[in-house]
Design a protein around this motif. Structure first.
Motif, mmCIF file in Angstrom:
data_model
loop_
_atom_site.group_PDB
_atom_site.id
_atom_site.type_symbol
_atom_site.label_atom_id
_atom_site.label_comp_id
_atom_site.label_asym_id
_atom_site.label_seq_id
_atom_site.Cartn_x
_atom_site.Cartn_y
_atom_site.Cartn_z
ATOM 1 N N ALA A 164 1.330 -0.905 -0.048
ATOM 2 C CA ALA A 164 0.185 -0.006 0.048
ATOM 3 C C ALA A 164 0.801 1.786 0.234
ATOM 4 O O ALA A 164 0.038 2.443 -1.286
ATOM 5 C CB ALA A 164 -0.902 0.332 1.372
ATOM 6 N N ILE A 165 1.924 1.692 0.579
ATOM 7 C CA ILE A 165 2.965 2.867 0.576
ATOM 8 C C ILE A 165 3.873 3.240 -0.524
ATOM 9 O O ILE A 165 3.688 3.796 -0.588
ATOM 10 C CB ILE A 165 4.092 2.430 2.121
ATOM 11 C CG1 ILE A 165 3.010 2.117 3.391
ATOM 12 C CG2 ILE A 165 4.691 3.489 2.317
ATOM 13 C CD1 ILE A 165 3.481 1.738 4.264
ATOM 14 N N GLU A 166 3.778 1.657 -1.006
ATOM 15 C CA GLU A 166 4.927 1.862 -2.564
ATOM 16 C C GLU A 166 3.736 2.140 -3.389
ATOM 17 O O GLU A 166 3.871 2.592 -4.044
ATOM 18 C CB GLU A 166 4.927 -0.007 -2.579
ATOM 19 C CG GLU A 166 6.649 -0.024 -1.927
ATOM 20 C CD GLU A 166 7.017 -1.582 -2.297
ATOM 21 O OE1 GLU A 166 6.325 -2.085 -3.284
ATOM 22 O OE2 GLU A 166 7.349 -1.880 -1.312
ATOM 23 N N ARG A 167 1.790 1.972 -3.485
ATOM 24 C CA ARG A 167 1.507 2.018 -4.398
ATOM 25 C C ARG A 167 1.473 3.502 -4.442
ATOM 26 O O ARG A 167 1.118 4.175 -5.203
ATOM 27 C CB ARG A 167 -0.061 1.567 -4.082
ATOM 28 C CG ARG A 167 0.084 -0.019 -5.071
ATOM 29 C CD ARG A 167 -1.750 -0.828 -5.116
ATOM 30 N NE ARG A 167 -2.041 -0.875 -3.864
ATOM 31 C CZ ARG A 167 -2.456 -1.279 -3.031
ATOM 32 N NH1 ARG A 167 -1.086 -2.644 -2.954
ATOM 33 N NH2 ARG A 167 -2.490 -1.495 -1.824
ATOM 34 N N LEU A 168 1.602 4.858 -2.999
ATOM 35 C CA LEU A 168 0.928 5.737 -2.991
ATOM 36 C C LEU A 168 2.469 6.637 -3.927
ATOM 37 O O LEU A 168 2.602 7.752 -4.372
ATOM 38 C CB LEU A 168 1.697 5.983 -1.134
ATOM 39 C CG LEU A 168 0.189 5.019 -0.972
ATOM 40 C CD1 LEU A 168 0.802 5.944 0.892
ATOM 41 C CD2 LEU A 168 -0.888 6.390 -1.098
ATOM 42 N N GLY A 169 3.539 5.281 -4.123
ATOM 43 C CA GLY A 169 4.462 6.317 -4.700
ATOM 44 C C GLY A 169 6.221 6.393 -3.234
ATOM 45 O O GLY A 169 6.748 7.386 -4.465
ATOM 46 N N ALA A 170 6.291 6.062 -2.884
ATOM 47 C CA ALA A 170 6.700 6.231 -2.018
ATOM 48 C C ALA A 170 8.505 5.350 -1.630
ATOM 49 O O ALA A 170 7.909 4.139 -2.856
ATOM 50 C CB ALA A 170 6.721 5.858 -0.352
ATOM 51 N N LYS A 171 9.651 5.683 -1.691
ATOM 52 C CA LYS A 171 10.293 4.964 -1.773
ATOM 53 C C LYS A 171 10.773 4.503 -0.864
ATOM 54 O O LYS A 171 10.890 4.646 0.339
ATOM 55 C CB LYS A 171 11.366 6.160 -2.224
ATOM 56 C CG LYS A 171 11.294 6.585 -3.584
ATOM 57 C CD LYS A 171 11.200 6.178 -4.927
ATOM 58 C CE LYS A 171 11.528 7.180 -6.223
ATOM 59 N NZ LYS A 171 10.207 7.279 -6.342
ATOM 60 N N LYS A 172 11.279 3.310 -0.847
ATOM 61 C CA LYS A 172 11.677 2.430 0.343
ATOM 62 C C LYS A 172 12.919 2.986 0.426
ATOM 63 O O LYS A 172 14.259 3.067 -0.363
ATOM 64 C CB LYS A 172 11.676 1.020 0.175
ATOM 65 C CG LYS A 172 12.294 -0.294 1.069
ATOM 66 C CD LYS A 172 12.201 -1.596 0.538
ATOM 67 C CE LYS A 172 12.428 -2.449 1.766
ATOM 68 N NZ LYS A 172 12.449 -3.706 1.619
ATOM 69 N N ASP A 173 13.107 3.284 1.672
ATOM 70 C CA ASP A 173 14.534 3.725 2.370
ATOM 71 C C ASP A 173 15.243 3.028 2.630
ATOM 72 O O ASP A 173 16.649 2.536 2.744
ATOM 73 C CB ASP A 173 14.603 4.926 3.596
ATOM 74 C CG ASP A 173 13.619 6.124 3.279
ATOM 75 O OD1 ASP A 173 14.035 6.788 1.909
ATOM 76 O OD2 ASP A 173 13.357 6.634 3.675
ATOM 77 N N GLY A 174 15.291 1.628 3.650
ATOM 78 C CA GLY A 174 15.751 0.967 4.128
ATOM 79 C C GLY A 174 15.162 -0.044 5.459
ATOM 80 O O GLY A 174 13.827 0.051 5.217
ATOM 81 N N VAL A 175 15.797 -0.799 5.299
ATOM 82 C CA VAL A 175 15.271 -1.919 7.007
ATOM 83 C C VAL A 175 16.081 -1.818 8.497
ATOM 84 O O VAL A 175 17.582 -1.552 8.313
ATOM 85 C CB VAL A 175 15.128 -3.526 6.922
ATOM 86 C CG1 VAL A 175 14.886 -4.422 7.710
ATOM 87 C CG2 VAL A 175 14.600 -3.157 5.136
ATOM 88 N N ILE A 176 15.316 -1.455 9.019
ATOM 89 C CA ILE A 176 15.952 -1.325 10.551
ATOM 90 C C ILE A 176 15.782 -2.598 11.608
ATOM 91 O O ILE A 176 14.743 -2.877 11.387
ATOM 92 C CB ILE A 176 15.553 -0.280 11.075
ATOM 93 C CG1 ILE A 176 15.931 0.956 11.239
ATOM 94 C CG2 ILE A 176 16.003 -0.539 13.000
ATOM 95 C CD1 ILE A 176 15.231 2.612 11.185
ATOM 96 N N ARG A 177 17.175 -3.182 11.558
ATOM 97 C CA ARG A 177 17.094 -4.635 11.565
ATOM 98 C C ARG A 177 16.630 -4.730 12.671
ATOM 99 O O ARG A 177 17.114 -4.019 14.121
ATOM 100 C CB ARG A 177 17.988 -5.670 11.424
ATOM 101 C CG ARG A 177 18.472 -5.285 9.789
ATOM 102 C CD ARG A 177 19.477 -6.518 9.549
ATOM 103 N NE ARG A 177 20.647 -5.858 9.579
ATOM 104 C CZ ARG A 177 21.729 -6.416 9.431
ATOM 105 N NH1 ARG A 177 22.070 -7.716 9.603
ATOM 106 N NH2 ARG A 177 22.926 -5.676 9.537
ATOM 107 N N GLY A 178 15.844 -5.693 14.209
ATOM 108 C CA GLY A 178 16.256 -5.497 14.933
ATOM 109 C C GLY A 178 14.939 -4.229 16.055
ATOM 110 O O GLY A 178 15.287 -4.226 16.703
ATOM 111 N N GLN A 179 14.305 -3.994 15.533
ATOM 112 C CA GLN A 179 13.886 -2.425 16.151
ATOM 113 C C GLN A 179 12.607 -1.964 16.869
ATOM 114 O O GLN A 179 13.026 -1.551 17.273
ATOM 115 C CB GLN A 179 13.518 -1.389 14.739
ATOM 116 C CG GLN A 179 13.367 -0.132 14.699
ATOM 117 C CD GLN A 179 11.728 0.363 14.649
ATOM 118 O OE1 GLN A 179 11.297 0.410 14.543
ATOM 119 N NE2 GLN A 179 12.134 1.534 15.682
#
Length: 194
Positions: free
Chosen positions: A143-158
């Protein structure tokens, strides 16, 4: 960026109004539509925790929570928030978002995000709007990607999940330079003139 203040936003029969205790019963009913509290990766309150959920939202620094209202029926159908508001960086995030299951795959999410993004960029002067979601919540990521947002990354164990397991958090954002094109795309999807 101006600090967000309580405001009511509406479009396409959906109204976002500042969350308050008057929404407790409606939020409880919305959460029961699909027993959403059983999803391990959501912030949806269990029925007996609805009042505490609202109190937490109202007393969390740098958060402005909204009730999502279906204007046709007057029903509370979910909640969403601006959070992690950092005026000095002109940044805020949209999150704590959930809707009654019968409203999934409708125009509700797109309408709410259009309202929140428009207010953030066009009224408040935000430079960046972000989202974060559980790495297991692929529906939210899509849903977030369909909005056009860009993936910044993944914070592991957050962050801890409600079942005690620890999640990895997927981060997304939209920056001011991207907003005009995203606004046009969302407006077209909602049948609006920009």
């Amino acid at each position: 960026m101006n600090t967000p203040q309580p405001v009511t936003l509406s479009l396409n029969g959906i109204r976002l109004e500042p969350l308050g205790m008057q929404h407790e019963h409606g939020l409880r009913e919305a959460a029961a539509d699909g027993e959403l509290w059983q999803l391990v990766f959501t912030s949806v309150p269990e029925p007996h925790e609805t009042a505490a959920y609202i109190q937490t939202a109202l007393h969390t620094p740098n958060r402005l929570a909204f009730a999502v209202i279906d204007e046709g029926s007057g029903k509370v159908i979910g909640s969403t928030s601006y959070h992690d508001i950092i005026p000095t960086a002109a940044r805020l995030e949209i999150g704590y978002t959930w809707y009654a299951q019968s409203y999934w795959r409708s125009r509700v999410n797109t309408t709410c995000k259009y309202l929140l993004l428009s207010h953030a960029f066009d009224t408040l002067g935000a430079q960046t709007v972000g989202w974060r979601t559980d790495n297991l919540n692929t529906r939210s990521q899509q849903a977030i990607e369909r909005l056009g947002a860009k993936k910044d990354g993944v914070i592991r164990g957050q962050q801890a999940r409600r079942d005690g397991s620890v999640r990895d958090t997927v981060m997304y954002s939209v920056i001011r330079a991207e907003w005009p094109q995203i606004k046009e795309k969302l407006a077209a999807r909602l049948g609006l003139a920009v």
